[in-house]
Design an enzyme around this catalytic site. Structure first.
Site, mmCIF file in Angstrom:
data_model
loop_
_atom_site.group_PDB
_atom_site.id
_atom_site.type_symbol
_atom_site.label_atom_id
_atom_site.label_comp_id
_atom_site.label_asym_id
_atom_site.label_seq_id
_atom_site.Cartn_x
_atom_site.Cartn_y
_atom_site.Cartn_z
ATOM 1 N N ASP A 10 6.071 -6.923 9.783
ATOM 2 C CA ASP A 10 5.480 -6.523 8.401
ATOM 3 C C ASP A 10 4.287 -5.360 8.817
ATOM 4 O O ASP A 10 3.817 -5.365 10.060
ATOM 5 C CB ASP A 10 4.913 -7.482 7.748
ATOM 6 C CG ASP A 10 4.385 -6.988 6.371
ATOM 7 O OD1 ASP A 10 4.772 -6.289 5.663
ATOM 8 O OD2 ASP A 10 3.099 -7.581 6.021
ATOM 9 N N ALA A 12 1.061 -4.024 6.320
ATOM 10 C CA ALA A 12 -0.053 -4.252 5.736
ATOM 11 C C ALA A 12 -0.567 -5.757 5.813
ATOM 12 O O ALA A 12 0.280 -6.735 5.432
ATOM 13 C CB ALA A 12 -0.322 -3.833 4.402
ATOM 14 N N ALA A 43 -4.034 -10.143 -8.362
ATOM 15 C CA ALA A 43 -3.066 -9.119 -7.746
ATOM 16 C C ALA A 43 -2.436 -9.546 -6.388
ATOM 17 O O ALA A 43 -1.258 -8.895 -6.019
ATOM 18 C CB ALA A 43 -4.004 -7.925 -7.577
ATOM 19 N N MET A 47 2.171 -10.680 -3.544
ATOM 20 C CA MET A 47 2.138 -9.726 -2.228
ATOM 21 C C MET A 47 3.380 -9.928 -1.401
ATOM 22 O O MET A 47 3.890 -11.125 -1.080
ATOM 23 C CB MET A 47 1.013 -9.891 -1.619
ATOM 24 C CG MET A 47 -0.026 -8.737 -2.079
ATOM 25 S SD MET A 47 0.360 -7.171 -1.747
ATOM 26 C CE MET A 47 0.060 -6.911 -0.026
ATOM 27 N N LYS A 51 6.728 -2.699 -4.754
ATOM 28 C CA LYS A 51 5.666 -2.544 -5.636
ATOM 29 C C LYS A 51 5.969 -2.446 -7.083
ATOM 30 O O LYS A 51 5.311 -3.202 -7.936
ATOM 31 C CB LYS A 51 5.010 -1.401 -5.105
ATOM 32 C CG LYS A 51 4.085 -1.292 -3.889
ATOM 33 C CD LYS A 51 3.448 -2.887 -3.673
ATOM 34 C CE LYS A 51 2.823 -2.894 -2.322
ATOM 35 N NZ LYS A 51 3.465 -4.050 -1.555
ATOM 36 N N HIS A 54 6.483 -5.950 -7.926
ATOM 37 C CA HIS A 54 5.188 -6.747 -7.947
ATOM 38 C C HIS A 54 4.399 -6.466 -9.114
ATOM 39 O O HIS A 54 3.776 -7.549 -9.906
ATOM 40 C CB HIS A 54 4.238 -6.050 -7.037
ATOM 41 C CG HIS A 54 2.889 -6.648 -6.476
ATOM 42 N ND1 HIS A 54 2.620 -6.924 -5.223
ATOM 43 C CD2 HIS A 54 2.032 -7.071 -7.237
ATOM 44 C CE1 HIS A 54 1.420 -7.473 -5.270
ATOM 45 N NE2 HIS A 54 0.950 -7.523 -6.472
ATOM 46 N N ARG A 158 12.479 -8.285 -0.393
ATOM 47 C CA ARG A 158 12.201 -9.342 -0.057
ATOM 48 C C ARG A 158 12.096 -10.373 -1.452
ATOM 49 O O ARG A 158 11.651 -9.795 -2.557
ATOM 50 C CB ARG A 158 10.905 -9.711 0.546
ATOM 51 C CG ARG A 158 10.622 -8.636 1.832
ATOM 52 C CD ARG A 158 8.961 -8.420 1.954
ATOM 53 N NE ARG A 158 8.928 -7.814 3.337
ATOM 54 C CZ ARG A 158 8.014 -7.139 3.752
ATOM 55 N NH1 ARG A 158 6.804 -7.246 2.882
ATOM 56 N NH2 ARG A 158 7.653 -6.677 4.846
ATOM 57 N N ASP A 184 2.712 -11.898 6.985
ATOM 58 C CA ASP A 184 1.461 -12.349 6.484
ATOM 59 C C ASP A 184 1.790 -12.903 5.017
ATOM 60 O O ASP A 184 0.771 -13.538 4.482
ATOM 61 C CB ASP A 184 0.229 -11.496 6.354
ATOM 62 C CG ASP A 184 0.490 -10.315 5.537
ATOM 63 O OD1 ASP A 184 1.358 -9.388 5.663
ATOM 64 O OD2 ASP A 184 -0.444 -10.131 4.682
#
Length: 270
Positions: A10, A12, A43, A47, A51, A54, A158, A184
């Site tokens: 990944d 970020a 928020a 994750m 986006k 999201h 994902r 992460d």
């Protein structure tokens, strides 16, 4: 390596942007522009997703959905998601550029993985527009991937396995048991598991812990230990085969997975 052929990272919170901070401010600022206040903690919940999904997931959270309805008079729908996403994108591009510092150890670990004969792939919830800003900055710091699979490159993102499958095609590596996914977020771990790969969760540098290096240095030992334990538990609960604090700790896990694979063990049996 006796068994493994590739590692797919990944971005970020895993190899750049310690604490996965770039998207958070952009989400908060975007919702605020529409008159709805959300917290950094809220928020962070979805994750790892692309986006636009999201944003849809944030609007589905009961408190945020109620706040939006109270502010605008009607519940949010597809048009509202589109409007938020359109405003979010340029904010996220600018934030991603500001937070594109490599996580300590990332460049060295990747160089050593390459020296061990492994190919380096990546998947990300970022778009190609965002990655166009990040990739040159990461390369200048010593990190480059052989492939970058972005949101929108596959019909589903994902936690489906499609982005991992695309990365494996680009890397010309199979079966998935010869690949390690490092991420992460829970949905990123889910992506790796769904593809049939080994998975490594990154706890302290990533979204689950959610703090910059400076914030961690200022933290007392008890708070750090508590937050670290919770971050590790989150990723273990997501199904990660191993959890580390940061990418700097990856090499012993890679060697352990390689030895397991050479013994005939598969990720689904671990």
């Amino acid at each position: 390596m006796a068994h493994l052929r590739a590692v797919v990272f990944d971005w970020a919170g895993t190899v750049i942007d310690y604490g996965s901070c770039a998207p958070m401010g952009a989400f908060v600022e975007t919702f605020a522009a529409f008159g709805v206040e959300i917290s950094i903690a809220e928020a962070r919940v979805p994750m790892g997703m692309a986006k636009r999904p999201h944003i849809a997931a944030l609007l589905a959270q009961p408190r945020i959905r109620a706040a939006w309805t109270a502010r605008h008079g009607t519940p949010p729908g597809e048009a509202e998601i589109d409007a938020l996403y359109a405003m979010f994108l340029p904010r996220n591009v600018a934030a991603a550029r500001r937070y594109a510092t490599l996580i300590p150890g990332a460049a060295d670990v990747v160089a050593r993985l390459r020296a061990m004969g492994l190919r380096i792939g990546s998947t990300t919830g970022y778009t190609h527009e965002i990655m166009a800003e990040i990739i040159p900055l990461a390369r200048a710091q010593g990190f480059a991937a052989d492939c970058v699979v972005c949101t929108g490159d596959t019909p589903q993102g994902r936690p489906s396995p499609m982005m991992m499958w695309r990365a494996m095609i680009d890397l010309d590596v199979w079966p998935a048991s010869r690949v390690v996914k490092v991420d992460d977020t829970g949905v990123g771990i889910g992506e790796g598991l769904a593809a049939g790969a080994w998975t490594v969760g990154v706890a302290v540098s990533g979204n689950s812990f959610g703090c910059t290096e400076d914030e961690i240095r200022a933290m007392d030992a008890a708070e750090f230990a508590d937050r670290r334990a919770r971050a590790h538990d989150t990723l273990r609960t997501a199904g990660a085969h191993a959890v580390i604090d940061s990418v700097a700790d990856l090499l012993p896990v890679i060697r352990a997975f390689d030895a397991a694979g050479a013994r005939g063990e598969a990720p689904g049996e671990a």
